[in-house]
Design a protein around this motif. Structure first.
Motif, PDB file in Angstrom:
ATOM      1  N   THR A  79       0.818  -1.215   0.000  1.00 53.91           N
ATOM      2  CA  THR A  79       0.000   0.000   0.000  1.00 53.91           C
ATOM      3  C   THR A  79       0.854   1.268   0.000  1.00 53.91           C
ATOM      4  OG1 THR A  79      -0.120  -0.044   2.430  1.00 53.91           O
ATOM      5  CG2 THR A  79      -1.883  -1.161   1.221  1.00 53.91           C
ATOM      6  N   ALA A  80       2.123   1.124  -0.373  1.00 56.48           N
ATOM      7  CA  ALA A  80       3.047   2.260  -0.300  1.00 56.48           C
ATOM      8  C   ALA A  80       2.592   3.443  -1.158  1.00 56.48           C
ATOM      9  CB  ALA A  80       4.458   1.825  -0.717  1.00 56.48           C
ATOM     10  N   ALA A  81       1.900   3.173  -2.275  1.00 56.15           N
ATOM     11  CA  ALA A  81       1.478   4.250  -3.175  1.00 56.15           C
ATOM     12  C   ALA A  81       0.159   4.884  -2.742  1.00 56.15           C
ATOM     13  CB  ALA A  81       1.357   3.714  -4.599  1.00 56.15           C
ATOM     14  N   TRP A  82      -0.499   4.345  -1.742  1.00 58.04           N
ATOM     15  CA  TRP A  82      -1.781   4.895  -1.302  1.00 58.04           C
ATOM     16  C   TRP A  82      -1.574   6.128  -0.430  1.00 58.04           C
ATOM     17  CZ3 TRP A  82      -5.434   0.377   0.566  1.00 58.04           C
ATOM     18  CH2 TRP A  82      -5.491  -0.604  -0.439  1.00 58.04           C
ATOM     19  N   ALA A  83      -2.586   6.953  -0.363  1.00 60.42           N
ATOM     20  CA  ALA A  83      -2.578   8.055   0.605  1.00 60.42           C
ATOM     21  C   ALA A  83      -2.601   7.472   2.008  1.00 60.42           C
ATOM     22  CB  ALA A  83      -3.797   8.952   0.393  1.00 60.42           C
ATOM     23  N   ARG A  84      -1.839   8.098   2.927  1.00 59.58           N
ATOM     24  CA  ARG A  84      -1.735   7.545   4.290  1.00 59.58           C
ATOM     25  C   ARG A  84      -3.094   7.489   4.978  1.00 59.58           C
ATOM     26  NH1 ARG A  84       1.613   4.194   3.972  1.00 59.58           N
ATOM     27  NH2 ARG A  84       1.032   4.544   1.789  1.00 59.58           N
ATOM     28  N   ARG A  85      -3.937   8.462   4.729  1.00 53.94           N
ATOM     29  CA  ARG A  85      -5.272   8.455   5.342  1.00 53.94           C
ATOM     30  C   ARG A  85      -6.071   7.249   4.870  1.00 53.94           C
ATOM     31  NH1 ARG A  85     -10.234  10.935   3.775  1.00 53.94           N
ATOM     32  NH2 ARG A  85     -11.545  11.609   5.537  1.00 53.94           N
ATOM     33  N   THR A  86      -5.951   6.921   3.596  1.00 60.53           N
ATOM     34  CA  THR A  86      -6.634   5.757   3.055  1.00 60.53           C
ATOM     35  C   THR A  86      -6.102   4.472   3.672  1.00 60.53           C
ATOM     36  OG1 THR A  86      -6.986   6.903   0.949  1.00 60.53           O
ATOM     37  CG2 THR A  86      -7.174   4.504   0.927  1.00 60.53           C
ATOM     38  N   VAL A  87      -4.780   4.397   3.830  1.00 65.80           N
ATOM     39  CA  VAL A  87      -4.179   3.216   4.441  1.00 65.80           C
ATOM     40  C   VAL A  87      -4.680   3.036   5.873  1.00 65.80           C
ATOM     41  CG1 VAL A  87      -2.007   2.190   5.238  1.00 65.80           C
ATOM     42  CG2 VAL A  87      -2.113   3.293   2.993  1.00 65.80           C
ATOM     43  N   LEU A  88      -4.689   4.123   6.638  1.00 67.44           N
ATOM     44  CA  LEU A  88      -5.112   4.042   8.040  1.00 67.44           C
ATOM     45  C   LEU A  88      -6.592   3.661   8.160  1.00 67.44           C
ATOM     46  CD1 LEU A  88      -3.224   7.189   9.355  1.00 67.44           C
ATOM     47  CD2 LEU A  88      -2.712   4.811   9.926  1.00 67.44           C
ATOM     48  N   LEU A  89      -7.424   4.229   7.295  1.00 67.13           N
ATOM     49  CA  LEU A  89      -8.847   3.883   7.318  1.00 67.13           C
ATOM     50  C   LEU A  89      -9.055   2.415   6.926  1.00 67.13           C
ATOM     51  CD1 LEU A  89     -10.425   7.080   5.707  1.00 67.13           C
ATOM     52  CD2 LEU A  89     -10.571   6.360   8.102  1.00 67.13           C
ATOM     53  N   THR A  90      -8.326   1.966   5.912  1.00 68.45           N
ATOM     54  CA  THR A  90      -8.430   0.572   5.476  1.00 68.45           C
ATOM     55  C   THR A  90      -7.990  -0.372   6.587  1.00 68.45           C
ATOM     56  OG1 THR A  90      -8.023   1.200   3.173  1.00 68.45           O
ATOM     57  CG2 THR A  90      -7.666  -1.116   3.767  1.00 68.45           C
TER      58      THR A  90
END
Length: 428
Positions: A79-90
């Motif tokens: 998930t390195a290319a994802w926005a950090r907010r998206t990663v945390l929510l996921t």
């Protein structure tokens, strides 16, 4: 579980958010940490609910921790290319799914499967929460931000797990897991509202890049110290409900009180170790803590029959246990401060491996020696960790055996770490 050393400055634009979103990230760590550490207090209830052995119930902790150890670096790389907010929510949503599934499990196999899902969320959330926290504040506040996030673990051990255990004692184990799910829902809402949509964080590379520091034998020896030391720490914690069943009389409230004593003492031990590390150096503090840990573990069999004896012994053992974390992180990060995020991520994964190992080692110890004397096995592990720690320190004082991209200043690590680390570690 402990405060983290200063992280290297991170480049890129930084939203003017202050520490409020960082506190929200810490709340998330507290939520998922509570769901993880409360499992130890639930073991006697799981034994009764699913008609499994103590050793079998302990494998819930092993499966959870092993999943965290593997999922952390793998999912973070994916998930390195994802926005950090998206990663945390996921990550939080994955944890929520697993936690709710655990609360509704009808069989032990269903519980284990749901815990795997929950643990995958935890493994993804923790490293990204720390990295995001550092990116949300100016460089001068990065160490403080990471420390606040990781303090969520300490709070989970000191307050979240005992509260969940008490709730289980008053109601049942399902109520405890629903409580953990509710906490995570609060954390999810906080992340959605408080964390900016775009947060710039440095790219640590792919999965192979994250493993590159393992080419340095000094890193391997320090990680081996972490593995064996925290296996010793978590053997009695994982099976605390069984070890101290005679003292608590099977009362969930009494067990929760005992766990809270350990959590508070651990927080004091961690803070004290942080101050002593600045004065003595990390290797010396780790050595002293491991000796005290071994002594505490040897005292446990003498304290299992009454709460009067159990309270001071648990406090002593817990203070020594938590005193290892900060100086050990200090030693690892001092090898190459520029690679601190990757090194700390590896150390976190090894810490989860230690929790997983504690379930297996503790189960074997209980089968061989009985619950009362299982801490004798842990005491032997603590002394083995002391030997590894001494060897690691000697290797750090010598030039690195392997020069890797993750340690460009490997032949002068004490100097590259700056004056504080240089003075704290040289010759100790």
């Amino acid at each position: 579980m402990a405060r983290s050393p200063q992280a290297p400055p991170m480049n890129g634009p930084r939203p003017a958010t202050g520490m409020a979103p960082v506190a929200i990230l810490a709340l998330g760590v507290f939520a998922v940490g509570t769901g993880e550490f409360v499992l130890a207090g639930l073991l006697p209830m799981l034994v009764d609910a699913f008609d499994v052995s103590v050793a079998g119930a302990g494998q819930v902790v092993t499966v959870f921790a092993l999943t965290c150890a593997v999922s952390g670096p793998v999912l973070t790389a994916l998930t390195a290319a994802w926005a950090r907010r998206t990663v945390l929510l996921t990550a939080t949503l994955i944890y929520l799914l697993g936690s709710a599934g655990s609360a509704m499990a009808d069989t032990y196999s269903q519980l284990l499967a749901a815990q795997v899902i929950a643990a995958a969320g935890v493994g993804l959330y923790i490293p990204n929460a720390s990295a995001t926290a550092a990116a949300l504040v100016p460089p001068r506040l990065q160490g403080r931000a990471i420390a606040l996030v990781v303090t969520g673990f300490t709070a989970a051990v000191a307050f979240g797990a005992p509260l969940g255990t008490a709730l289980g004692g008053l109601l049942d184990w399902r109520a405890t897991l629903w409580f953990a799910t509710l906490l995570a829902t609060v954390g999810l809402t906080g992340v959605a509202l408080a964390v900016p949509r775009r947060v710039e964080v440095p790219d640590a590379g792919g999965f192979r890049d994250r493993l590159r520091p393992l080419g340095d034998r000094r890193v391997l020896m320090l990680l081996a110290t972490t593995l064996v030391a925290f296996t010793a720490v978590f053997v009695p914690y994982t099976y605390i409900g069984v070890v101290y069943a005679p003292a608590t009389g099977g009362s969930g409230l009494a067990l929760a009180a005992l766990m809270m004593v350990g959590g508070i003492a651990g927080a004091v031990g961690n803070l004290s170790a942080g101050s002593l590390t600045d004065r003595w150096g990390g290797s010396r503090v780790v050595a002293v803590a491991l000796v005290l840990l071994a002594v505490g573990l040897l005292l446990v069999p003498l304290s299992t029959t009454t709460l009067f004896l159990a309270v001071p012994v648990v406090a002593f053992y817990a203070a020594a246990s938590f005193a290892i974390t900060t100086p050990q992180q200090h030693r690892i990060i001092s090898l190459n401060p520029a690679a601190a995020p990757v090194l700390l991520s590896l150390n976190q994964s090894v810490l989860y491996l230690a929790i997983a190992a504690s379930g297996v080692v503790g189960a074997g110890g209980i089968e061989a020696l009985g619950a009362r004397y299982v801490t004798l096995v842990a005491a032997a592990a603590a002394l083995a960790a002391l030997g590894l720690s001494v060897l690691a320190h000697r290797m750090v004082l010598r030039p690195a055996a392997t020069d890797t991209p993750a340690s460009p200043a490997s032949t002068n690590s004490a100097d590259s770490a700056g004056p504080a680390l240089h003075e704290g570690e040289r010759g100790r």
